[in-house]
Design a protein around this motif. Sequence first.
Motif: not given
Length: 160
Positions: A18-36, A60-61
């Motif tokens: 679940x954590x990986x699934x959510x992390x793939x859909x969240x943008x890194x606020x520092x990089x901008x072009x990568x997911x966290x 929940x998610x």
Amino acid sequence: MESKEDEELKKVQVVDARARNISHNVRCTECGSQSIEDSQADIAILLRKLIRDEIQSGKSDKEIYKKLEDDFGETVLYAPKFDMQTAGLWLSPLLVAGAAGGLWAFKKHKQKTNVHIMVLDLVRGVPLTPKEKETMLDILTPPPPVGSTPSSWWARWTGR
């Protein structure tokens, strides 16, 4: 004893998935072009830990996404929600396709109608006879260029 360890292992795997699934859909606020999930920035590491902690606390998610959006703004999510601010983003492909279809239909309609004959019909108030239409088309239609044939597929397709 082993079944308890299996249950713990399954719980950890579910939390991790679940954590990986959510992390793939969240943008890194520092990089901008990568997911966290892909980023190694400090903020990405902290956000991954925050997501795991929230999952373990039973959220929940949707609740986790909402918390991230509230804390970091809507741009932290890769898939923005549909509202009045993002309507242009979501509807632009439909608008472009509609404009292209309208242009194509207009071009096809224009090829099938002769404006000069339509104007003469309006001015006279009586439609032209077939013989008059044929004469008008002979006069108004320019002759084809000598020795030129459509060489490209675009010219053949558009009828030029």
